[in-house]
Design an enzyme around this catalytic site. Structure first.
Site, PDB file in Angstrom:
ATOM      1  N   ASN A  95     -10.029   1.109   1.644  1.00 29.49           N
ATOM      2  CA  ASN A  95      -9.313   0.475   1.753  1.00 29.49           C
ATOM      3  C   ASN A  95      -8.317   0.612   0.104  1.00 29.49           C
ATOM      4  O   ASN A  95      -8.871  -0.142  -0.083  1.00 29.49           O
ATOM      5  CB  ASN A  95      -7.995   0.122   2.384  1.00 29.49           C
ATOM      6  CG  ASN A  95      -6.715  -0.238   2.498  1.00 29.49           C
ATOM      7  OD1 ASN A  95      -6.252  -0.036   1.544  1.00 29.49           O
ATOM      8  ND2 ASN A  95      -6.070  -1.248   3.629  1.00 29.49           N
ATOM      9  N   CYS A 112       0.457  -0.755  -0.135  1.00 27.76           N
ATOM     10  CA  CYS A 112       0.015   0.335  -0.165  1.00 27.76           C
ATOM     11  C   CYS A 112       0.894   1.208  -0.195  1.00 27.76           C
ATOM     12  O   CYS A 112       0.489   1.834  -0.486  1.00 27.76           O
ATOM     13  CB  CYS A 112      -0.782   0.195   1.176  1.00 27.76           C
ATOM     14  SG  CYS A 112      -2.386  -1.629   1.374  1.00 27.76           S
ATOM     15  N   HIS A 144      -2.425   7.064   5.243  1.00 26.13           N
ATOM     16  CA  HIS A 144      -2.840   6.687   4.501  1.00 26.13           C
ATOM     17  C   HIS A 144      -3.771   5.325   5.052  1.00 26.13           C
ATOM     18  O   HIS A 144      -3.935   4.832   6.230  1.00 26.13           O
ATOM     19  CB  HIS A 144      -1.913   4.944   4.768  1.00 26.13           C
ATOM     20  CG  HIS A 144      -2.337   3.973   3.926  1.00 26.13           C
ATOM     21  ND1 HIS A 144      -3.268   2.978   2.603  1.00 26.13           N
ATOM     22  CD2 HIS A 144      -2.309   1.706   4.478  1.00 26.13           C
ATOM     23  CE1 HIS A 144      -3.533   2.173   2.385  1.00 26.13           C
ATOM     24  NE2 HIS A 144      -2.902   1.358   3.668  1.00 26.13           N
ATOM     25  N   HIS A 194     -13.716   5.609   4.446  1.00 34.27           N
ATOM     26  CA  HIS A 194     -15.488   5.909   5.172  1.00 34.27           C
ATOM     27  C   HIS A 194     -16.359   5.768   3.620  1.00 34.27           C
ATOM     28  O   HIS A 194     -17.086   4.676   3.509  1.00 34.27           O
ATOM     29  CB  HIS A 194     -16.491   6.679   5.714  1.00 34.27           C
ATOM     30  CG  HIS A 194     -16.880   6.382   6.376  1.00 34.27           C
ATOM     31  ND1 HIS A 194     -18.523   7.195   5.408  1.00 34.27           N
ATOM     32  CD2 HIS A 194     -18.400   6.120   6.964  1.00 34.27           C
ATOM     33  CE1 HIS A 194     -20.020   7.039   6.000  1.00 34.27           C
ATOM     34  NE2 HIS A 194     -19.883   6.083   6.391  1.00 34.27           N
ATOM     35  N   HIS A 246      12.414   1.054   5.454  1.00 36.23           N
ATOM     36  CA  HIS A 246      12.248  -0.674   4.847  1.00 36.23           C
ATOM     37  C   HIS A 246      12.780  -1.225   5.936  1.00 36.23           C
ATOM     38  O   HIS A 246      14.210  -1.212   5.899  1.00 36.23           O
ATOM     39  CB  HIS A 246      13.191  -0.837   3.066  1.00 36.23           C
ATOM     40  CG  HIS A 246      12.553  -1.977   2.500  1.00 36.23           C
ATOM     41  ND1 HIS A 246      11.633  -2.985   2.871  1.00 36.23           N
ATOM     42  CD2 HIS A 246      12.071  -1.947   1.443  1.00 36.23           C
ATOM     43  CE1 HIS A 246      11.966  -4.038   2.693  1.00 36.23           C
ATOM     44  NE2 HIS A 246      11.397  -3.299   0.854  1.00 36.23           N
ATOM     45  N   HIS A 254      -0.855  19.535   7.313  1.00 37.69           N
ATOM     46  CA  HIS A 254      -2.529  19.099   6.904  1.00 37.69           C
ATOM     47  C   HIS A 254      -1.266  17.072   6.405  1.00 37.69           C
ATOM     48  O   HIS A 254      -0.249  17.362   5.975  1.00 37.69           O
ATOM     49  CB  HIS A 254      -2.908  19.489   5.056  1.00 37.69           C
ATOM     50  CG  HIS A 254      -3.157  20.600   4.879  1.00 37.69           C
ATOM     51  ND1 HIS A 254      -4.785  20.788   5.415  1.00 37.69           N
ATOM     52  CD2 HIS A 254      -3.205  21.609   4.059  1.00 37.69           C
ATOM     53  CE1 HIS A 254      -4.518  21.920   5.692  1.00 37.69           C
ATOM     54  NE2 HIS A 254      -3.895  22.825   4.135  1.00 37.69           N
TER      55      HIS A 254
END
Length: 511
Positions: A436, A236, A403, A432, A315, A399
């Protein structure tokens, strides 16, 4: 019960809370004063020095200044040498400095209404897919507490009874999402596809031959010398990885455009078994994708929305536990799915800590860095038992695009980074409304903030995402103007309904 009693006692004696309130107010203004002092310390120190220099210059004999000018005027060798050195240094700087990368525009895909999957329809389809009662009940509970609403989308193949997870349908889903986002992008940005010099596509679980990037090149008849990359299996957070790769390529190739396409494919990756750890992705992942247009042309700065300031990639794949916490595998019956480890949030927290340790010095004001360093010295050198100082990232960013991986991810970052509800509003509402959507979720979140009209010139945006491997990646953008919602903004038909109180927040409040 103890905590409830304490709350009741404090509420019955309001005058006892006044000193605490005054102390918090005083500490607040002390901290603000400290930040102001440290931020402007250099200016405050230089002002007296500038005043002294000016005073000396006023008192200097004009004849001395005239003599210095005459000396330089007749010393041609010094003047020519100095001029040549300045020209050489300027040329080297212009040739070697990093090129600015601008985000001209982007587009998020919105599926057609018939692909919406309300909870009742989702559960009805699950019943005919062969799940046992325990698996069905587990999915129902996950849906209730997931933070997803009733208007998220699943691919057309999953609406069929029985589902049709074929290669043809998977390819159709990919084309529908990618081409839908790109059509809107090219339309709103006014860019000819032939002008695209770099193409980066990321999709973790669907990698056909020819590749997804080749599908785009074929559809839009992109030029033959395009630099094309197809990233798979990167989870993702691959959206930030794709932006970072495009940024690196834009440092090498002059005056060109780069397009980044971030998506995920569900059709062939729905899990039809009963292992609970592998059922969670069914409940969270939904159809979505985004296309982003980047440029290194100086002339595009006038019309661009944002400038890319930093990318930081972390990573944790060298650690076995982190490597296996999001793992595609087969269950005992041979059914393939993605398994999520119980250690996922702890591993995400470790990756986040490393990522912000690298990012912090790049974005935080010096005042916050000094506080963090002082706390570290007291803890390590003097062995004092004090809590680690958590930098206030609200001083670095206006802001936050976290994710929308799930309610737990958003809750964890809101708590760990000490954010206010408004800072995670875009993430919660994206989860909402769209679910995802994997690597593209951070773009739906940015579109939400734009649709609310909250972005002003100079505002800084932090996009942060987690992904299998395990990875935590960040991108920092700076707004070049007051940004308005684009014609194809994915929230244009529903922004007036948001924010909403999600069911999971209501359940959390009643427990």
């Amino acid at each position: 019960m103890a905590s409830g009693g304490a709350v009741g006692e404090r509420s019955s004696s309001p005058h006892r809370r006044l000193p605490d309130f005054l102390q918090s107010v005083n500490l607040k203004y002390v901290k603000l004063g400290y930040h102001y002092l440290i931020t402007h310390l250099l200016t405050l120190l230089l002002l007296p020095l500038i005043a002294v220099v000016l005073l000396e210059a006023i008192q200097t004999d004009p004849d001395d200044v005239r003599q210095l000018w005459l000396h330089l005027q007749y010393n041609l060798v010094s003047v020519v040498s100095l001029s040549a050195l300045l020209v050489f240094a300027t040329t080297v700087y212009l040739l070697t400095r990093p090129r600015s990368v601008y985000l001209v525009d982007y587009s998020c895909y919105v599926p057609p209404p018939e692909l919406k999957a309300p909870f009742s329809e989702f559960m009805a389809h699950s019943k005919v897919c062969g799940f046992d009662d325990s698996a069905l009940e587990f999915q129902r509970k996950i849906l209730e507490r997931s933070g997803l609403g009733e208007e998220t989308y699943v691919p057309e193949a999953m609406h069929a009874i029985p589902p049709q997870p074929s290669m043809v349908n998977a390819r159709a889903e990919a084309e529908q999402v990618m081409f839908g986002a790109l059509d809107n992008l090219f339309s709103s940005a006014g860019v000819n596809p032939k002008d695209i010099g770099i193409l980066v596509v990321n999709c973790s679980l669907f990698n056909p031959t020819p590749s997804l990037s080749a599908m785009i090149i074929n559809k839009y008849k992109l030029r033959g010398n395009i630099k094309s990359y197809n990233l798979g299996g990167m989870g993702c957070s691959a959206g930030v990885i794709s932006v970072d790769l495009a940024r690196e390529l834009l440092q090498v190739h002059r005056a060109t455009y780069a397009v980044v396409v971030s998506t995920e494919n569900i059709t062939q990756n729905w899990y039809f078994g009963n292992r609970k750890a592998m059922l969670i992705p069914n409940c969270l992942f939904r159809v979505g994708g985004a296309a982003v247009l980047l440029s290194n042309r100086a002339s595009d700065k006038r019309r661009a929305k944002y400038e890319l300031v930093h990318t930081v990639r972390t990573h944790r794949g060298a650690d076995d536990r982190a490597f296996r916490c999001v793992f595609q595998e087969q269950d005992d019956t041979g059914k393939t799915g993605v398994s999520l480890s119980k250690d996922l949030m702890a591993i995400a927290g470790e990756a986040l800590k490393i990522n912000i340790t690298t990012l912090g010095p790049l974005v935080l004001p010096i005042s916050e860095q000094l506080l963090f360093f002082a706390t570290l010295v007291l803890k390590k050198a003097f062995k004092l038992k004090i809590k680690p100082y958590i930098p206030d990232f609200k001083l670095a960013f206006e802001h936050f695009c976290i994710h929308a991986g799930g309610r737990a991810v958003i809750d964890e970052l809101e708590s760990n980074l000490q954010l206010e509800p408004i800072h995670v509003e875009a993430s919660r509402m994206t989860l909402h409304r769209f679910g995802n959507t994997s690597s593209s979720s951070i773009w739906y979140e940015l579109a939400y903030i734009e649709a609310k009209g909250r972005i002003r010139k100079g505002h800084r945006i932090w996009q942060i995402a987690f992904g299998s491997g395990f990875k935590c990646n960040s991108a920092v953008w700076k707004s070049l103007r007051n940004v308005k919602a684009s014609v194809h903004n994915p929230w244009k038909d529903c922004i007036d309904r948001y924010p909403v109180v999600t069911v999971d927040r209501v359940l959390a409040g009643t427990n």
